[in-house]
Design a protein around this motif. Sequence first.
Motif, PDB file in Angstrom:
ATOM      1  N   ARG A  12     -74.799 -22.566  43.642  1.00 18.57           N
ATOM      2  CA  ARG A  12     -75.180 -21.837  44.817  1.00 18.57           C
ATOM      3  C   ARG A  12     -74.568 -21.794  46.317  1.00 18.57           C
ATOM      4  O   ARG A  12     -73.606 -22.638  46.312  1.00 18.57           O
ATOM      5  N   SER A  14     -73.723 -21.323  50.401  1.00 15.91           N
ATOM      6  CA  SER A  14     -74.592 -22.161  51.371  1.00 15.91           C
ATOM      7  C   SER A  14     -75.754 -21.366  51.769  1.00 15.91           C
ATOM      8  O   SER A  14     -76.711 -22.210  52.330  1.00 15.91           O
ATOM      9  N   GLN A  16     -77.695 -19.607  49.854  1.00 16.39           N
ATOM     10  CA  GLN A  16     -78.696 -19.866  49.089  1.00 16.39           C
ATOM     11  C   GLN A  16     -79.343 -21.366  49.169  1.00 16.39           C
ATOM     12  O   GLN A  16     -80.619 -21.491  49.332  1.00 16.39           O
ATOM     13  N   ARG A  17     -78.568 -22.247  49.619  1.00 15.33           N
ATOM     14  CA  ARG A  17     -78.933 -23.720  50.009  1.00 15.33           C
ATOM     15  C   ARG A  17     -79.950 -23.318  51.292  1.00 15.33           C
ATOM     16  O   ARG A  17     -80.972 -24.070  51.285  1.00 15.33           O
ATOM     17  N   ASP A  20     -83.384 -22.191  50.091  1.00 14.87           N
ATOM     18  CA  ASP A  20     -84.121 -23.193  49.585  1.00 14.87           C
ATOM     19  C   ASP A  20     -84.535 -24.144  50.561  1.00 14.87           C
ATOM     20  O   ASP A  20     -85.794 -24.509  50.371  1.00 14.87           O
ATOM     21  N   ALA A  86     -85.287 -28.895  47.725  1.00 13.84           N
ATOM     22  CA  ALA A  86     -84.264 -27.940  47.770  1.00 13.84           C
ATOM     23  C   ALA A  86     -83.067 -28.483  46.739  1.00 13.84           C
ATOM     24  O   ALA A  86     -82.133 -27.546  46.700  1.00 13.84           O
ATOM     25  N   ILE A  88     -80.844 -30.758  46.898  1.00  9.76           N
ATOM     26  CA  ILE A  88     -79.644 -31.034  47.789  1.00  9.76           C
ATOM     27  C   ILE A  88     -79.207 -32.571  47.661  1.00  9.76           C
ATOM     28  O   ILE A  88     -80.022 -33.254  48.242  1.00  9.76           O
ATOM     29  N   PRO A 217     -75.453 -28.438  55.214  1.00  6.53           N
ATOM     30  CA  PRO A 217     -77.046 -27.776  54.958  1.00  6.53           C
ATOM     31  C   PRO A 217     -77.405 -27.755  56.253  1.00  6.53           C
ATOM     32  O   PRO A 217     -77.858 -28.961  56.770  1.00  6.53           O
TER      33      PRO A 217
END
Length: 258
Positions: A12, A14, A16-17, A20, A86, A88, A217
């Motif tokens: 992914r 940044s 895309q994170r 999410d 997400a 992460i 993030p």
Amino acid sequence: MVRLRVVDEDGRSSAQRGQDLHRARDRDEARENLAAVLAPLREAQRCVEAAVAKPGRATPSDQVFDLLDRAYAALDLYLADLLNEAAIDPACGPRCSACCTDLPPILPIEALRMVRSLRAQEGGPARLQRAVEQARAFQRVLLAHTGPQPKLDGTEPGYREAQLAWRRLGHPCPVLGDDGNCSAYEARPLSCRAHVHVEDPAHCEPNSPRFLIAERPPVWGHPRECEVELALATISKLLELPAAPNLQWGLALFLTPT
């Protein structure tokens, strides 16, 4: 156990994170978790308003601090849920203090809460005195970068330059223990709780070539989340607490009994 992960290991970007995380916070469960943060804050605000209405200078009661404890405990759950949803995995973990040479922003009521927590510890007074010394030292750095009337705003270029210069000096946070753990972890401010890093912790160090571009993030900053900061700021204003640009400065302000 926290698993260390470098950026883009899961494919992914940044952006895309960020998307999410946006989807994660728009879930009903996330909204309910955030409401659980705001409810005790609003109750604390009502308690302070009632105290302010009485003669004399209002001070936060034990009930107010208990409500703040509830709010921050709920905040941790809210943030953990977002990260989990997400997918992460923060590189931050126990005894990872790579970012603890920074000057995290702090709201007045948060600084007072941290001072209260440190005063109750055996080594707390020494840590508070260290905060005073660091605040004075940073003021000298700030003066060198901004002149005699600096704007105490983390978005100001001069302040940011002074902050980066401070980080390069490598002074550990005054509440960081010798074991790498925060000695006021339960009382740490929102800015510390919402700081999440997904790359190698070495990139949190100012001498890393990725220091300024490493991915952090955006787990905080949505308008609904800003209601939490507004509630904390309102409580601070009602109590007429002085503001400070960072944690060290804030602890120094409240060293004397309030």
